[in-house]
Write an enzyme that holds these catalytic residues in place. Structure first.
Site, PDB file in Angstrom:
ATOM      1  N   PRO A 260     -57.755  -1.708  -3.946  1.00 50.24           N
ATOM      2  CA  PRO A 260     -56.533  -2.488  -4.843  1.00 50.24           C
ATOM      3  C   PRO A 260     -56.355  -1.198  -5.497  1.00 50.24           C
ATOM      4  O   PRO A 260     -56.948  -0.035  -5.366  1.00 50.24           O
ATOM      5  CB  PRO A 260     -56.989  -2.917  -6.296  1.00 50.24           C
ATOM      6  CG  PRO A 260     -58.305  -2.643  -6.020  1.00 50.24           C
ATOM      7  CD  PRO A 260     -58.961  -2.720  -4.476  1.00 50.24           C
ATOM      8  N   ALA A 261     -54.778  -0.597  -5.980  1.00 45.96           N
ATOM      9  CA  ALA A 261     -54.656   0.636  -6.444  1.00 45.96           C
ATOM     10  C   ALA A 261     -55.503   0.879  -7.509  1.00 45.96           C
ATOM     11  O   ALA A 261     -55.409   0.103  -8.420  1.00 45.96           O
ATOM     12  CB  ALA A 261     -53.088   0.643  -7.118  1.00 45.96           C
TER      13      ALA A 261
ATOM     14  N   TRP B  87     -49.577  -0.737  -7.154  1.00 46.92           N
ATOM     15  CA  TRP B  87     -50.182  -0.636  -8.444  1.00 46.92           C
ATOM     16  C   TRP B  87     -48.728  -1.955  -8.874  1.00 46.92           C
ATOM     17  O   TRP B  87     -48.923  -2.408 -10.032  1.00 46.92           O
ATOM     18  CB  TRP B  87     -50.111   0.080  -9.525  1.00 46.92           C
ATOM     19  CG  TRP B  87     -49.201   0.898  -9.041  1.00 46.92           C
ATOM     20  CD1 TRP B  87     -49.074   2.062  -7.724  1.00 46.92           C
ATOM     21  CD2 TRP B  87     -47.734   1.628  -9.519  1.00 46.92           C
ATOM     22  NE1 TRP B  87     -48.192   3.111  -7.891  1.00 46.92           N
ATOM     23  CE2 TRP B  87     -46.440   2.001  -8.586  1.00 46.92           C
ATOM     24  CE3 TRP B  87     -46.870   0.787 -10.221  1.00 46.92           C
ATOM     25  CZ2 TRP B  87     -45.710   2.701  -9.276  1.00 46.92           C
ATOM     26  CZ3 TRP B  87     -45.520   0.552 -10.570  1.00 46.92           C
ATOM     27  CH2 TRP B  87     -44.540   1.776  -9.955  1.00 46.92           C
ATOM     28  N   ASN B  88     -48.020  -1.446  -7.973  1.00 52.01           N
ATOM     29  CA  ASN B  88     -46.285  -2.208  -8.431  1.00 52.01           C
ATOM     30  C   ASN B  88     -46.309  -4.176  -8.804  1.00 52.01           C
ATOM     31  O   ASN B  88     -46.512  -4.181  -9.904  1.00 52.01           O
ATOM     32  CB  ASN B  88     -44.902  -1.721  -7.735  1.00 52.01           C
ATOM     33  CG  ASN B  88     -45.210  -2.119  -6.641  1.00 52.01           C
ATOM     34  OD1 ASN B  88     -45.752  -2.407  -6.024  1.00 52.01           O
ATOM     35  ND2 ASN B  88     -43.768  -1.896  -6.021  1.00 52.01           N
TER      36      ASN B  88
ATOM     37  N   GLU C  10     -45.898  -1.922   4.814  1.00 51.74           N
ATOM     38  CA  GLU C  10     -44.663  -2.174   4.222  1.00 51.74           C
ATOM     39  C   GLU C  10     -44.646  -1.121   3.337  1.00 51.74           C
ATOM     40  O   GLU C  10     -45.845  -0.696   2.657  1.00 51.74           O
ATOM     41  CB  GLU C  10     -45.701  -3.279   3.597  1.00 51.74           C
ATOM     42  CG  GLU C  10     -43.663  -4.144   3.301  1.00 51.74           C
ATOM     43  CD  GLU C  10     -43.407  -3.841   1.754  1.00 51.74           C
ATOM     44  OE1 GLU C  10     -42.600  -3.018   1.706  1.00 51.74           O
ATOM     45  OE2 GLU C  10     -43.860  -4.113   0.803  1.00 51.74           O
ATOM     46  N   LEU C  11     -43.623  -0.157   3.464  1.00 54.43           N
ATOM     47  CA  LEU C  11     -43.526   1.810   2.770  1.00 54.43           C
ATOM     48  C   LEU C  11     -41.996   1.369   2.333  1.00 54.43           C
ATOM     49  O   LEU C  11     -41.601   0.374   1.949  1.00 54.43           O
ATOM     50  CB  LEU C  11     -43.549   2.251   4.202  1.00 54.43           C
ATOM     51  CG  LEU C  11     -44.805   2.323   4.907  1.00 54.43           C
ATOM     52  CD1 LEU C  11     -44.426   2.723   6.552  1.00 54.43           C
ATOM     53  CD2 LEU C  11     -45.683   1.991   4.257  1.00 54.43           C
TER      54      LEU C  11
ATOM     55  N   GLY D 185     -47.557  -0.069   0.880  1.00 50.28           N
ATOM     56  CA  GLY D 185     -46.924   1.525  -0.187  1.00 50.28           C
ATOM     57  C   GLY D 185     -45.997   2.400   0.066  1.00 50.28           C
ATOM     58  O   GLY D 185     -44.997   2.621   0.769  1.00 50.28           O
ATOM     59  N   SER D 186     -46.873   4.031   0.078  1.00 52.94           N
ATOM     60  CA  SER D 186     -45.355   5.073   0.590  1.00 52.94           C
ATOM     61  C   SER D 186     -45.739   5.910   1.394  1.00 52.94           C
ATOM     62  O   SER D 186     -47.169   5.720   2.523  1.00 52.94           O
ATOM     63  CB  SER D 186     -45.821   6.110  -0.529  1.00 52.94           C
ATOM     64  OG  SER D 186     -47.243   6.622  -0.286  1.00 52.94           O
TER      65      SER D 186
ATOM     66  N   GLU E 281     -44.805 -10.306   6.397  1.00 58.76           N
ATOM     67  CA  GLU E 281     -45.396 -10.820   6.026  1.00 58.76           C
ATOM     68  C   GLU E 281     -44.842 -12.224   4.969  1.00 58.76           C
ATOM     69  O   GLU E 281     -43.703 -12.046   4.594  1.00 58.76           O
ATOM     70  CB  GLU E 281     -45.630 -10.081   4.343  1.00 58.76           C
ATOM     71  CG  GLU E 281     -46.572  -8.877   4.935  1.00 58.76           C
ATOM     72  CD  GLU E 281     -47.188  -8.240   3.769  1.00 58.76           C
ATOM     73  OE1 GLU E 281     -47.001  -8.007   2.217  1.00 58.76           O
ATOM     74  OE2 GLU E 281     -48.459  -7.339   4.093  1.00 58.76           O
TER      75      GLU E 281
ATOM     76  N   CYS F  49     -40.123  -1.834  -3.894  1.00 56.62           N
ATOM     77  CA  CYS F  49     -39.839  -0.969  -2.943  1.00 56.62           C
ATOM     78  C   CYS F  49     -38.354  -1.822  -2.660  1.00 56.62           C
ATOM     79  O   CYS F  49     -37.801  -1.293  -2.054  1.00 56.62           O
ATOM     80  CB  CYS F  49     -40.495  -1.412  -2.128  1.00 56.62           C
ATOM     81  SG  CYS F  49     -41.626  -3.007  -1.780  1.00 56.62           S
TER      82      CYS F  49
ATOM     83  N   GLU G 198     -36.478   7.527  -3.677  1.00 57.90           N
ATOM     84  CA  GLU G 198     -36.817   6.107  -3.746  1.00 57.90           C
ATOM     85  C   GLU G 198     -37.350   6.352  -5.277  1.00 57.90           C
ATOM     86  O   GLU G 198     -37.833   7.246  -5.804  1.00 57.90           O
ATOM     87  CB  GLU G 198     -37.714   5.362  -3.146  1.00 57.90           C
ATOM     88  CG  GLU G 198     -38.240   3.780  -3.486  1.00 57.90           C
ATOM     89  CD  GLU G 198     -38.896   3.747  -2.754  1.00 57.90           C
ATOM     90  OE1 GLU G 198     -39.071   2.282  -2.709  1.00 57.90           O
ATOM     91  OE2 GLU G 198     -40.301   3.697  -2.243  1.00 57.90           O
TER      92      GLU G 198
END
Ligand code: ADP
Length: 485
Positions: free
Chosen positions: A180-181, A155-156, A255-256, A233-234, A463, A289, A386
């Site tokens: 999507p989120a 969502w960010n 991508e965490l 995401g997480s 990416e 992130c 985080e």
């Protein structure tokens, strides 16, 4: 299309059609700035995910067979439409995510830059001819699209995280199903409307919004037609997706989470370091992130740095994203707000000093005041977790070796930042930091031209840049024989 009608964005986008779920199930999307209702969106489950995978699978061969230049031209048209509609898209993004309108505009243009980049890269998916040991044959290498890709986005950055995956996947000749989120599905649906307008063929780009991510995730990871999962995401959810993908041996990009160190040496240009810290820490209210999570400052300049930073943090404008001049919007939801409160309370309890902020903000229920904490130590939760909020945690250090060891003492390895005017130190630190990305005298490092990604528990895959296409292709080796006389 002057204004994208939110009420028109209520279906899933499957096979080029706006599709309700079989039982017309929907979920509400709200504005985090004031809790207002924005739209009711199709709440997809496993059945809709399967239908989207089938649509992507049916479109796969045709899309891959198109000349790369055609695929590139379509991506370029899609990019132009994003730019043309930047105000509308930014408006939607701010409404569902909360970030200031200026940042939302920046995100749309940033997302569009991936379409531009990969529209060009599509044409440069070069193979190779390798000398063989025998004079009678030749080793040929070609790159082919992996096939149907499923992407799960956070969502960010509801636009940019999707665009940087979709642009690379489509450029390489893959088709895509995106989830999507649940907090921010509208930005994804809005770009789907523009994909159709750009001429992206039916089934190549599909969106399945859902309030039940585990159910959709299980279908995406369990379905054999999906050949790759790309996730942002997480770390916890990433780990689950890796496990779920094991049975089908899928390709993965992860991508965490991160825990970015931001290191300021005494020889740094302190004004530049303060500006870099503001940018790296407070963008998107600290919800990225790559946000600076632990700000390490050499002890001899700590008081000076802290004072200069605090002066600037005090005057950040906290307001609803649509208000002009807003710099800090709300956090995404109540859980995020409570996490920030817990981290600050823990740090205070363990002896950290609040220089600025340290409390909720009256701009609305989900707002937290920009905060500076001094005297943070490595054991505190605020340094280990985080933060994902507008809290700058300042930690003092005495030597280069010490700070590198502290910076690397985390399971994460996404982004790191170093401020110094000593060239040797910049190289040493850049090489010694166990991170996928290092900003040297720069607080903002993301660019479509650069390879974004992490190491350790921050994930794998890249990416953007020419490396980004590699994540969406398989390398095929062909031996061509019978050449000898
Ligand atoms: P955050 O904690 O920042 O919200 P998440 O990792 O929970 O990050 O969310 C990132 C994305 O992963 C979102 O699209 C979310 O819906 C999705 N997600 C969350 N749980 C799962 C799951 N079990 N399977 C698949 N996707 C999931």
């Amino acid at each position: 299309m002057k204004r994208i009608d939110l009420n028109a964005l209520n279906g899933a986008f499957i096979g080029g059609r706006w599709t309700p779920t079989a039982d017309d199930r929907r979920f509400a999307v709200t504005n985090p700035a004031d809790g207002s209702h924005l739209a009711d969106v199709a709440d997809c489950g496993a059945d809709e995910a399967r239908a989207a995978i089938e649509a992507a699978s049916a479109a796969q061969a045709g899309w891959a067979a198109r000349p790369a230049a055609d695929r590139g031209a379509m991506l370029r048209r899609w990019r132009d439409l994003l730019v043309e509609h930047v105000d509308t898209l930014a408006d939607i993004l701010t409404a569902e995510n909360g970030k200031p309108l200026a940042e939302a505009r920046g995100e749309i243009l940033y997302g569009a830059s991936y379409l531009e980049w990969f529209a060009e890269e599509a044409k440069r998916l070069y193979g190779d001819i390798i000398p063989s040991a025998s004079g009678h044959n030749r080793i040929l290498v070609i790159k082919q699209p992996i096939g149907v890709c499923a992407v799960i986005t956070p969502w960010n950055f509801p636009n940019a995280m999707l665009m940087r995956k979709a642009a690379a996947a489509l450029a390489a000749g893959c088709t895509l199903v995106a989830k999507p989120a649940e907090d921010t599905p509208l930005s994804a649906l809005a770009v789907a409307a523009l994909a159709a307008e750009a001429g992206v063929p039916d089934g190549v780009f599909n969106i399945v919004p859902s309030s039940r991510p585990a159910e959709v995730g299980a279908e995406l990871t369990g379905n054999d037609r999906v050949r790759k999962i790309s996730f942002t995401g997480s770390t916890g959810v990433g780990r689950k997706l890796i496990e779920q993908s094991a049975a089908g041996i899928k390709r993965l990009s992860m991508e965490l989470g991160g825990n970015a160190p931001f290191i300021v040496f005494a020889d740094a240009d302190l004004d530049a370091a303060v500006d870099g810290a503001i940018a790296a820490k407070f963008r998107n209210a600290g919800q990225t992130c790559v946000c600076a999570n632990r700000i390490f400052v050499e002890r001899s300049v700590m008081a000076d740095f802290s004072a200069r930073l605090s002066e600037k943090v005090k005057v950040l404008s906290v307001a609803q994203g649509h208000e002009s001049g807003a710099q800090i919007g709300p956090l995404i939801n109540k859980a995020a707000l409570e996490k920030v409160e817990r981290l600050v309370a823990d740090a205070r309890g363990a002896g950290a000093k609040v220089k600025v902020g340290g409390h909720r903000h009256e701009a609305g229920d989900l707002f937290y005041a920009p905060t500076v904490l001094e005297g943070v130590t490595a054991e505190m939760d605020v340094a280990r977790e985080e933060i994902f909020g507008p809290v700058a945690a300042l930690m003092a250090f005495d030597s280069e070796d010490e700070v590198i060891a502290l910076a690397n003492d985390t399971p994460y390895g996404l982004a790191a930042y170093v401020y110094t005017r000593d060239l040797g130190r910049a190289w040493r630190a850049g090489e010694a930091l166990e991170y996928g990305m290092v900003g040297i005298n720069e607080g903002i490092i993301s660019s479509s031209a650069a390879p974004f990604g992490g190491i350790k528990q921050s994930g794998f895959g890249r990416e953007g840049s020419h490396y980004g296409l590699d994540d969406y292709v398989s390398v095929k080796y062909m031996l061509m024989g019978g050449l000898g006389a």
